[in-house]
Scaffold this motif. Structure first.
Motif, PDB file in Angstrom:
ATOM      1  N   UNK A   1      -9.827  -4.403  -1.296  1.00  0.00           N
ATOM      2  CA  UNK A   1      -9.347  -3.028  -1.432  1.00  0.00           C
ATOM      3  C   UNK A   1      -8.137  -3.038  -2.348  1.00  0.00           C
ATOM      4  N   UNK A   2      -7.951  -1.964  -3.079  1.00  0.00           N
ATOM      5  CA  UNK A   2      -6.842  -1.887  -4.029  1.00  0.00           C
ATOM      6  C   UNK A   2      -6.035  -0.623  -3.766  1.00  0.00           C
ATOM      7  N   UNK A   3      -4.726  -0.779  -3.878  1.00  0.00           N
ATOM      8  CA  UNK A   3      -3.801   0.335  -3.652  1.00  0.00           C
ATOM      9  C   UNK A   3      -2.735   0.295  -4.737  1.00  0.00           C
ATOM     10  N   UNK A   4      -2.429   1.454  -5.283  1.00  0.00           N
ATOM     11  CA  UNK A   4      -1.349   1.558  -6.264  1.00  0.00           C
ATOM     12  C   UNK A   4      -0.133   2.189  -5.608  1.00  0.00           C
ATOM     13  N   UNK A   5       1.027   1.587  -5.819  1.00  0.00           N
ATOM     14  CA  UNK A   5       2.291   2.173  -5.387  1.00  0.00           C
ATOM     15  C   UNK A   5       3.212   2.238  -6.603  1.00  0.00           C
ATOM     16  N   UNK A   6       4.367   2.839  -6.415  1.00  0.00           N
ATOM     17  CA  UNK A   6       5.313   2.931  -7.525  1.00  0.00           C
ATOM     18  C   UNK A   6       5.873   1.574  -7.901  1.00  0.00           C
ATOM     19  N   UNK A   7       5.809   0.625  -6.972  1.00  0.00           N
ATOM     20  CA  UNK A   7       6.399  -0.690  -7.205  1.00  0.00           C
ATOM     21  C   UNK A   7       5.391  -1.750  -7.614  1.00  0.00           C
ATOM     22  N   UNK A   8       4.140  -1.619  -7.167  1.00  0.00           N
ATOM     23  CA  UNK A   8       3.182  -2.679  -7.434  1.00  0.00           C
ATOM     24  C   UNK A   8       1.752  -2.182  -7.300  1.00  0.00           C
ATOM     25  N   UNK A   9       0.849  -2.966  -7.845  1.00  0.00           N
ATOM     26  CA  UNK A   9      -0.590  -2.732  -7.683  1.00  0.00           C
ATOM     27  C   UNK A   9      -1.087  -3.849  -6.770  1.00  0.00           C
TER      28      UNK A   9
END
Length: 840
Positions: A256-264
């Motif tokens: 699963x993949x999640x994008x945040x403001x700090x990291x992918x």
């Protein structure tokens, strides 16, 4: 001439002993103090001897029960049986060093190098850490072409198994920081998918908003995983990717993949432990643990045999636990505040070591004035533990270190656990939101809590006072059904603590000074306390193993998928959902439904979307289906007071629970840019507590406000939560977002709807470049404090004699405290003030 007795020895008599208890007796070079095995040690060693050929064996003994000696003796016997090489895995380097010291005192040969000849030849046990074994460049080798040849290991002991689980998770996840050149490439690749899931979150990612967390939907991820490979492969040997990439490169579709403001973030659906042949192919794997509330994680993370895990080895008695008194000051007296507890801790720290476990850096800053030392990294923690065990340090704050450390005797006489662990990564934050207050999440929280409480009592003769702080933690521990999920020994000590609390209440002195006095007695080794705690532990036994059927199916699904047996993977994933439903955990069933849809997409794309739609009915936090989610209007079925009664009566069994629950909700509405999702959920819950019908449209439908309160009479409060804002004024983009939400509400609820726009923001001053919607109100710092005070008074008044069950009493309190639909916003929100435009 000195006689040489060695010439008469056959040289191999001891090497033929395969019974661990007998081996201990026969070891010729034991140090002083090792005359006999403890009864607990002999019990579990004898039990292991009867099941030694079982591949996965769990051994549970209380902290201080001599697990290290048990593990070393088992491995030495495995060597004598030619079941080597033998590997001992500790959670941290400083604990590995202690294991090697223990082996030296037993007279056993150990090394710390997995390539040492003595280890490979079965002449010595290799003692190292889980991190050394599980990583993409492990010296033990991987089942990946082009990597070093795997080292064959016959027998493994995993000490502190719960800490090893966390280490395995960390090393099998890929976190690509925003500064890495591939971050923007990946976000650009999935821009449309990210927007479809959460447009506001995507904009937050673009502007580096720390609260932004947006998942990549599985259909986009699976369809584009080859492009992901092309983006990341050229960077496979840099420091960001090298430790995890080899473990996940060929299983990208099952991540699963999640994008945040700090990291992918890229995280496998189960840890790929099969990539570590030294572990995956070992004939014997022994897991040592003090507390493991949910044994299922051994199955999901280590692919352990469910049947073996379900038959853990335990001593006959669990009464060999050290002496603890566990008190929750804010449960005893809601008027006791954090500042008073800090003052008490500072006073005790003048003469004794006090350790405070906190979940985050922001929480640690609350202790800055009292702390002699604040630490978070592995090296700093090891150094601090060494200092604590050798002398007086004072008050030490440890950040997010609830397991994997030993603080025996004078190293820690007062242990304070200040709040439950927070979710940090994007994947964890998604899961925490989805499983908020679910049975599955409660079990995990209890696991971490019990591990944390065990840090300060490391032997049968040790003692420690424990204080539990934080509204969510206090609320959790106060729930009557919670004790049954903890170990029987911990449960007995909690019962004793409640007896102490009741006595304090009967004496009419439930103050911080009274609690401090009790703490000092425990720390001072009061004979009455020691006798009483021994008494309450009599008859305590270990709880049976717990293996959830859905976790077994989840591991089977992952195993089948990575072996290209997709039909079988789908079957097991569906069964995981069914088992969660059978257990009555609807939120978990919905969350697992997303995983089921992920596997199903590989064989039936349309069916996957249908499965996801069903999952979303059970849990609104799962992915939005490709076709979106149909909007549903909310209605007000009854009066505000009656709705409040209906909600409060369903949520709380008694008045004290009501006070704790309200406190937990209010504490989540905090000015913290890393916990905005929690703040939004808490604002929705606050509305329900006050008798409004609520909705979170932006979360549920990808449009509209963060929170919507329906107050009856076709009145609606549109709320945008900016609890992460740090600016001294409200910027134009926040005002524009509020305007858009007002338009959304008018479009969906009609032009005649009475709409009040509300911002929760530290300031009520609007930048001159922005124009607030007509009638905008702002809950700023001052007003939020007033609102929280009023709601706390509301809860306490209604908690008395359970008056929250009486509509008339609720209505009276709502009116008196200005919490009615007609008065609330006038009392607890400022009129937005637009800053004059500059004339320069």
């Amino acid at each position: 001439m000195r006689f040489d007795f060695g010439r008469l020895s056959t040289g191999n008599a001891i090497n033929k002993i395969t019974d661990p208890a007998a081996l201990f007796d026969a070891l010729p070079n034991k140090a002083g103090g090792y005359g006999y095995l403890r009864a607990v040690q002999k019990t579990v060693l004898d039990a292991w001897s009867t099941v030694r050929d079982r591949r996965d064996v769990v051994i549970k003994t209380n902290t201080g029960g001599g697990k290290t000696v048990v593990g070393l003796l088992i491995l030495q016997c495995c060597l004598h049986e030619k079941k080597g090489p033998a590997l001992y895995l500790a959670p941290h380097p400083h604990l590995a060093a202690r294991v090697r010291d223990e082996a030296a005192r037993l007279g056993l040969a150990v090394v710390d190098d997995p390539e040492a000849v003595k280890f490979l030849s079965g002449e010595a046990i290799c003692v190292t850490t889980m991190n050394k074994l599980v990583n993409g460049r492990t010296r033990f080798g991987l089942s990946v072409p082009g990597r070093r040849q795997p080292i064959t290991v016959g027998s493994i002991v995993i000490d502190d198994a719960h800490a090893a689980l966390a280490s395995t998770e960390e090393k099998t996840r890929l976190h690509i920081p925003r500064s890495h050149p591939t971050y923007n490439q990946l976000v650009d690749l999935f821009t449309e998918e990210l927007k479809s899931q959460d447009l506001n979150g995507f904009l937050g990612i673009e502007t580096a908003d720390p609260s932004a967390v947006v998942p990549v939907p599985f259909w986009g991820w699976q369809d584009k995983h080859e492009t992901v490979m092309q983006i990341l492969h050229p960077h496979r040997d840099d420091s960001t990717l090298m430790w995890s990439w080899p473990l996940i490169a060929d299983i990208l579709p099952w991540c699963q993949a999640v994008a945040t403001a700090h990291q992918f973030e890229i995280v496998p659906l189960c840890p790929p432990i099969e990539k570590i042949p030294s572990f995956a192919e070992a004939k014997r794997r022994i897991y040592l643990t003090a507390t493991l509330a949910d044994d299922s994680v051994l199955v999901t993370h280590f692919d352990a045999d469910p049947e073996g895990v379900g038959k853990s080895i335990v001593p006959e008695s669990a009464a060999d636990l050290g002496d603890r008194l566990v008190l929750s000051p804010q449960e005893l007296n809601p008027d006791i505040d954090h500042e008073q507890v800090r003052a008490l801790a500072l006073q005790i720290a003048k003469t004794h070591n006090v350790v405070v476990l906190v979940p985050s850096h922001p929480k640690s800053r609350e202790w800055a004035a009292e702390a002699n030392l604040t630490i978070s990294t592995a090296d700093d923690i090891s150094a601090a533990v060494s200092r604590l065990t050798t002398g007086h340090v004072g008050l030490v704050v440890m950040i997010n270190q609830y397991d994997g450390i030993d603080l025996p005797d004078d190293a820690c006489r007062l242990l304070i656990i200040d709040s439950l662990p927070f979710a940090y990564t994007g994947v964890e934050r998604r899961e925490a939101t989805a499983l908020r207050d679910s049975e599955a999440m409660v079990t995990r929280q209890l696991q971490r809590l019990e591990q944390g409480m065990g840090r300060g009592v490391r032997s049968r003769d040790d003692r420690c006072a424990v204080l539990l702080l934080g509204s969510r933690l206090t609320q959790l521990i106060a729930r009557p059904e919670i004790a049954g999920r903890m170990s029987q020994a911990t449960r007995a000590q909690l019962d004793l603590s409640r007896q102490v609390a009741r006595q304090l209440e009967e004496d009419g002195d439930v103050t911080i000074n009274a609690i401090g006095g009790v703490m000092e007695q425990v720390i001072g080794n009061d004979p009455g306390f020691r006798a009483l705690t021994r008494e309450v532990l009599l008859g305590a036994t270990y709880s049976p193993a717990s293996v959830s059927a859905w976790d077994v199916h989840l591991r089977h699904a992952y195993n089948h998928a990575t072996q290209d047996r997709l039909s079988e993977a789908v079957i097991h994933a569906r069964k995981a959902v069914e088992e969660a439903h059978k257990a009555g955990d609807v939120a978990l069933a919905g969350w697992l439904g997303e995983t089921y849809a992920t596997y199903l997409h590989a064989v039936d794309t349309a069916g996957a979307q249908e499965a996801l739609s069903e999952a979303r009915k059970a849990n609104r936090a799962v992915l939005r289906p490709r076709g979106g989610v149909a909007f549903q209007r909310i209605e007000v079925p009854s009066s505000q007071a009656q709705q409040a009664v209906d909600f409060l009566t369903k949520r709380y069994d008694n008045g004290p629970q009501l006070i704790l629950g309200v406190t937990a909700v209010l504490d989540d509405i905090a000015w913290d840019n890393t916990r905005t999702a929690e703040a939004e959920a808490a604002l929705a819950e606050l509305g329900e507590h006050l008798g409004f019908t609520v909705q979170q449209p932006e979360r549920d439908f990808n449009s509209g406000p963060d929170v919507l309160w329906s107050m009856g009479g076709h009145r609606y409060v549109v709320i945008e939560a900016k609890t992460g804002a740090t600016a001294p004024k409200i910027w134009k983009d926040h005002i524009n977002q509020l305007s858009g939400s007002v338009n959304w509400c008018r479009s969906n609820y009609g032009g005649d709807a009475k709409i009040t726009p509300v911002l929760v923001h530290p300031s009520h001053v609007v930048d001159s470049a922005g124009t607030a919607p007509l009638g905008t109100r702002v809950v700023n710092r001052k007003k939020l404090k007033g609102l929280k005070d009023a709601v706390q008074k509301f809860a306490r008044a209604l908690a008395h004699e359970d008056r929250y069950r009486d509509p008339a009493a609720v209505e009276a309190q709502l009116a008196d405290l200005q919490l009615t639909a007609e008065t609330l916003l006038n009392a607890f929100a400022e009129t937005a003030y637009r800053e004059p435009a500059s004339t320069m």
